[in-house]
Write an enzyme that holds these catalytic residues in place. Structure first.
Site: not given
Ligand code: C5P
Length: 415
Positions: A230, A298, A308, A324-326, A343, A357, A361
């Protein structure tokens, strides 16, 4: 007006110490120069003495000086010690507590605020040894200025140039009493109440804390050479890491693939994928605060090819698996930092989405920004700070200013 004890280290930038003395005198400060043996290869005691209208001290073993003005007295008679230029060697010796010449002995003996203005080759500045030494000094409350970035005398380009003498003096002025401009995020302090008019207090608002920052994009491999990425540049996260380090924190910066130089005093861990970033965050705990600025993918490609992919077999059928959503994981962790800041990059309904959010979260704060313009990759940012108490709209400002303000708020919250 302050009494500055100026320690001039050895390096090509030592000639700028002369200009610094001139400007300091013009601003009404008194300057007592101490010249290291290395510094004396670049400037003469005579020129410093003439500009400072003060004796120049060079040796620990000059008995006359030890009798009249020993190293303890030299430090006592100053309001602030400035090391300019500070070489990698001098910074290392300060970090190790070595006292084998007049300069290092004064630095070890002093209880006065110390400001260090580094100047060295870019590789020496970026070397993990120097960065660790800088982090050590900052953790002890020493104000280590970030070197400027640019062309160097050695022909390389990058961070390592001595900040301009006028800028160094401006930073010192922020630390002086009565100016009211000592900003928390800059590690500045105000006047100490008391009877000594020239006393200076330098506080590092985040001293003793560990701050974790994620920054940049992640790269999710499709095959051996292709990735899903991105547009995140990493600039905002790097600016926050830099501001936290300047405020005295020990900073761990976990960075996706970006082309941004590592800020001074920051321990950087490079990762590529979201999974690697999640592991690096878990390994870096515990932390007092975590600021997750990274634009984490995501999804990752579940069936990424090891080699390749060939064009002639047609477009690949990519399968995706959630990353994983950190932030969410950290919020539920037993090691959850006391302050968890996320953020939210949004293009529509910025504040409503950010507020949702924050609760979904489990973050304490969400910094919401509208990325419908050129925020991603740009130098400026307009953000809203969403907390449990409500929403603060911050003005459009540089990413550095957003970082400074956020770090000042974090310091208020966790100290
Ligand atoms: O859900 P979204 O991507 O909009 O959330 C943004 C926030 O969540 C940011 O602080 C980003 O660093 C964190 N994030 C994360 N792990 C992910 C997706 C987002 O820590 N897989």
């Amino acid at each position: 007006m302050a009494r500055i004890l100026l320690i001039v280290g050895g390096g090509i930038a030592a000639y700028k110490a002369a200009e610094l003395i001139r400007l300091a005198r013009k601003a009404g400060h008194s300057v007592t120069p101490v010249l290291t043996a290395g510094g004396a290869h670049f400037v003469t005691p005579m020129s410093l003495a003439a500009l400072a209208e003060s004796p120049v001290y060079t040796s620990l073993w000059d008995l006359k000086d030890e009798a009249e003005m020993g190293h303890i007295q030299l430090s006592r008679a100053a309001d602030l010690l400035l090391v300019c230029p500070a070489t990698a060697d001098l910074i290392a010796r300060m970090g190790a507590g070595i006292a084998d010449d007049l300069a290092t002995t004064i630095l070890l003996a002093t209880d006065k605020p110390v400001v260090v203005a580094p100047a060295m080759n870019v590789r020496m500045w970026l070397h993990p040894a120097t960065q660790a030494n800088v982090a050590t000094l900052r953790a002890r409350g020493v104000t280590v200025l970030d070197p400027d970035e640019g062309d160097m005398a050695c022909g390389e380009y990058g961070p390592g140039r001595l900040p301009e003498p006028a800028d160094i003096l401006a930073r010192i002025a922020q630390l002086l009493p009565g100016t009211g401009s000592g900003s928390a995020a800059e590690g500045g302090g105000g006047a100490v109440p008391g009877d000594k008019p020239a006393a200076i207090a330098v506080t590092s608002p985040l001293a003793g804390t560990h701050i974790l920052v994620t920054a940049g994009p992640t790269h999710e491999p499709i095959d051996a050479v292709r990735v899903i990425a991105n547009r995140s540049s990493g600039r905002q996260g790097f600016a926050i890491a830099a501001a936290a380090a300047r405020a005295g924190a020990r900073v761990t910066l976990i960075a996706g693939p970006v082309a941004v130089p590592t800020p001074g005093g920051v321990a950087r861990i490079d990762v590529e994928t979201a999974q690697q970033m999640a592991e690096a965050v878990a390994d870096a705990l515990p932390a007092d605060a975590a600021i997750l600025v990274a634009a984490v993918a995501d999804w990752r490609v579940a069936n990424a090819a090891r080699s390749k992919l060939k064009k002639d077999v047609g477009p690949p059928n990519l399968e995706f698996a959630p990353n994983p959503d950190i932030l969410r994981t950290l919020a539920q962790s037993p090691d959850r930092p006391r302050l968890l800041v996320g953020f939210a990059a949004e293009t529509d309904d910025v504040i409503a989405n950010a507020a949702a959010k924050r609760t979904a979260k489990g973050a304490d704060w969400i910094v919401a920004n509208d990325v419908s313009g050129d925020v991603m990759g740009g130098a400026r940012n307009r953000v809203h700070l969403v907390t449990a108490a409500g929403v603060e709209d911050w003005p459009d400002q540089s990413k550095d200013d957003v970082a400074r303000r956020l770090v000042a708020r974090i310091a208020e919250e966790i100290q």
